[in-house]
Design a protein around this motif. Sequence first.
Motif, PDB file in Angstrom:
ATOM      1  N   ASN A   1      26.654  72.147  45.945  1.00  0.00           N
ATOM      2  CA  ASN A   1      27.335  70.939  45.479  1.00  0.00           C
ATOM      3  C   ASN A   1      27.250  69.814  46.515  1.00  0.00           C
ATOM      4  O   ASN A   1      27.095  68.644  46.161  1.00  0.00           O
ATOM      5  CB  ASN A   1      28.807  71.232  45.167  1.00  0.00           C
TER       6      ASN A   1
ATOM      7  N   GLN B   1      24.388  67.782  46.211  1.00  0.00           N
ATOM      8  CA  GLN B   1      24.329  67.135  44.895  1.00  0.00           C
ATOM      9  C   GLN B   1      23.611  68.001  43.863  1.00  0.00           C
ATOM     10  O   GLN B   1      22.932  67.495  42.964  1.00  0.00           O
ATOM     11  CB  GLN B   1      23.657  65.754  44.989  1.00  0.00           C
TER      12      GLN B   1
ATOM     13  N   HIS C   1      24.497  70.725  41.005  1.00  0.00           N
ATOM     14  CA  HIS C   1      25.649  71.235  40.263  1.00  0.00           C
ATOM     15  C   HIS C   1      25.266  72.177  39.132  1.00  0.00           C
ATOM     16  O   HIS C   1      26.131  72.753  38.484  1.00  0.00           O
ATOM     17  CB  HIS C   1      26.465  70.064  39.698  1.00  0.00           C
TER      18      HIS C   1
ATOM     19  N   GLU D   1      19.231  70.949  38.132  1.00  0.00           N
ATOM     20  CA  GLU D   1      19.179  70.175  39.376  1.00  0.00           C
ATOM     21  C   GLU D   1      18.627  71.020  40.524  1.00  0.00           C
ATOM     22  O   GLU D   1      17.887  70.513  41.375  1.00  0.00           O
ATOM     23  CB  GLU D   1      20.569  69.645  39.716  1.00  0.00           C
TER      24      GLU D   1
END
Length: 347
Positions: free
Chosen positions: A125, A128, A130, A134
């Motif tokens: 997390n 960035q 999540h 990603e």
Amino acid sequence: MNLYIQRNLQINQIFHQFTTEKEVWPYSIDESILDMTHTWRLFGNSVREVARLIQKTVRQKLGLYTTVGIGDNPVQAKLALDLYAKHNHELIGEIHYETVPDKIWSITELTDVWGIGPRMAKRLNRLQIHNMYELAHTNPYLLKQQLGVIGSQLFATAWGIDRAQVTAPTKVKEASLGNSQVLPRDYFNQAEIETVIKEIGEQVAARLRHHHKLAGCLSLSIGFSYAAAEADGRGGFNQALKIEPTNDNQVLTQQLLWLFRQNWDGQAVRNIGVYSSKLSANSGQQLNLFETPRNQIRRSRLNQVIDEIHRQFGFTKLVYATSLLKGGTAIKRASLVGGHNGGNSYE
């Protein structure tokens, strides 16, 4: 637990009817990985049909239901098992390279994925990341830089890549022997914690002697209780110490207690682990200059006598008095199998 182990062995014997023994890898007490690349065509027109046949065979012979994950490699099969097979009426899930975008990238909770726990999810997390989409589209060099080798492994998982071969022999980087225990309650009292450390240390020493090994490195792992971890900001500590090669109870436990006292600051303890590494063959007893040879030889022989009594009559027939004190767990632990009740019919 003994019954659980017996059923595990029976299920794996059934698996051997569908592929060779070397292509069945018992991954854990309730999961096995089967390489069916060369044999599935002998039993059906599709891999899913063969998976169904295996399920029915286990059901008919043992009365047990099984879940099956199917993939082009072990990680795909594992994810298919955890994410899909356990949640549909057929108890079968499939992931293949062409379905990775639909089956893996669609996962929104990182902790749903094998290999990603709450702490790793928080680290992702902070980068960035999540969800699995990603993760799959993050620069892999950044992941390795920030997370090390595990970063590269997680990136491969996000793309459903796994080059592991079930039949390839496992390469052990360094042999070690150890034991750990989750305590039955939070331990606050130093004397109680040290009693358990000594018990586990003596158990590891006995294992070293059984394997005719000496340990040149000793490590102590202490896990705090949930509340203590929240207050302290860390889950515990793990400290290692190089020592003169030995398998002596007294020497090992003294070093373990020193490690504990140097690093513990009153936190509630819930997990204790003792591990020995840098193992060497026990080809003879190395005497030291700070104790008479007579005492060292006598202590070595005493350890051997205690080991022999335990082998012949069981661990509980001869225990240290400290194990009878409040907090001692060795006697109760001796009746467990893999940390669980063994079952009265097998005592």
